[in-house]
Design an enzyme around this catalytic site. Structure first.
Site: not given
Length: 391
Positions: A209, A225, A246, A273, A334
């Site tokens: 970040r 997201f 989100d 979405n 991830c």
């Protein structure tokens, strides 16, 4: 069983012993010849000739039967846990953060144990049956090493189901508030230790970040997201305006609270979405100076890898088409099953199909408090790429 009780013995195959020799701490069920029954805990491990290989956490209901703790024969008691947790904390002594990971399980040589610090409070996860069996010793060691005001056990991870363990959130010691304020550079945000994702916040993205904020331009930014808006908060200090997307209204409400906490009014919170938003923005030919893609894990298993890569490619391709000349894209995955090589190949494919020339500024992983062990690929789950659109 406690750490002072007689240590039972598990006999493993040559293949299982070779895994430990190669630096991976796990031995699977299929490489166990003889085991002591249905009670988890700490066991001694030998090969078929009786040669001592080490001591391990034993989980009789898990495919991962053994997790290496030490190659020695020392007593694994509260003092042992305390020394190793203290050593992990010392390795983070120079981190300029009020919230960080103190113990990263296999990454710190303490498999299935996660310990995160939120100011004076500790949130931990015991992710194996073997570790759960020695909970008292682990908690005593944690308390001695970290002297927290409270210890919360976030034992609600689905991983515990594979160990035959219940999912629960338990206050083990002292007090841990429902909300803890975290400082991250010049950004403040509220973590939710009792109810938030993971142990209350996505601490593994902290350094990413900061990196993205350092490269963000003054134009508009798009954070997809966004969850509680951790990337959006950093971007909003650089960008003229941020659109944070989100699918969870609850997460966006927490993001708005975080924006208010920082006195930021240039973030638009949008419940939608992300795939739909990307298609809509592309149809409208909109452009952004900075785009962040921080999706959840698309590949939960090897079987879902092909479909997951298609999803990753679609969001990246569309995000690339939204970049202004000189704009910056930070994209990540991830999903452990999407390794770095596959991830970077996907980005290259998306760039070719989008018609966007992208300069690779950095390849990243999780923060320094989430160490990756090269012998243990499972510790390298997070990977990211920072890219700039060039003419």
């Amino acid at each position: 069983m406690t750490a002072t009780a007689a240590v039972r013995t598990v006999i493993v195959s040559a293949k299982g012993a070779a895994r430990w020799q190669a630096g991976h701490p796990w031995i699977y069920r299929t490489d166990v010849y003889d085991e002591p029954g249905d009670t988890p805990g700490i066991v001694a491990v030998t090969d078929r000739r009786g040669r001592h290989l080490g001591q391990a956490l034993y989980s009789p209901k898990s495919e991962i039967r053994l997790r290496l703790l030490t190659r020695g024969r020392e007593a694994i008691d509260a003092a042992w846990w305390g020394e190793r947790i203290a050593a992990a904390a010392a390795r983070r002594a120079e981190l300029a953060a009020t919230a960080f990971r103190v113990v990263h399980a296999e990454g710190d040589g303490l498999p299935s144990l996660v310990v995160d610090r939120y100011g004076p409070h500790v949130v931990a996860q015991l992710l194996s049956a073997g570790l759960e069996q020695v909970r008292d010793d682990v908690l005593a060691g944690m308390g001695a090493a970290l002297a927290p005001e409270g210890i919360l056990l976030r034992n609600d991870s689905a991983i515990r189901r594979h160990e035959g363990l219940p999912l629960e959130v338990t206050l083990a010691y002292g007090e841990v508030p429902k909300v803890v304020e975290v400082m991250e550079g010049d950004v403040r945000y509220a973590a939710a230790p009792w109810t938030g994702q993971k142990t209350g916040a996505f601490l593994d993205q902290r350094e990413n970040r900061v990196l993205v904020s350092e490269h963000a331009g003054p134009g508009r930014a798009l954070d997809l997201f966004t969850y509680h808006g951790s990337f959006a908060l950093h971007l909003a200090r650089r960008a003229a305006a941020v659109v944070a997307v989100d699918s969870s209204a609850e997460a966006l409400a927490r993001g708005q609270e975080n924006a208010t906490l920082n006195g930021l009014s240039n973030i638009t919170w949008r419940e939608a979405n992300a795939f739909d938003v990307l298609r809509e923005l592309e149809r409208r030919d909109e452009r952004f100076g900075t785009v962040v893609l921080d999706p959840p894990a698309f590949a939960k298993s090897k079987q879902s890898l092909v479909r997951a890569l298609a999803g990753y490619k679609e969001i990246n391709l569309r995000a690339m088409r939204l970049l202004e000349p000189g704009g910056v894209l930070f994209t990540c995955s991830c999903s452990y099953h999407v390794n770095r090589s596959v991830f970077l190949d996907m980005i290259a494919d998306a760039a070719r199909d989008s018609g966007t020339r992208l300069q690779l500024l950095a390849v990243t992983g999780a923060g320094r408090d989430h160490p990756e062990i090269v012998n243990v690929p499972e510790t390298g789950y997070l990977k990211g790429a920072l890219l700039r659109a060039v003419d």
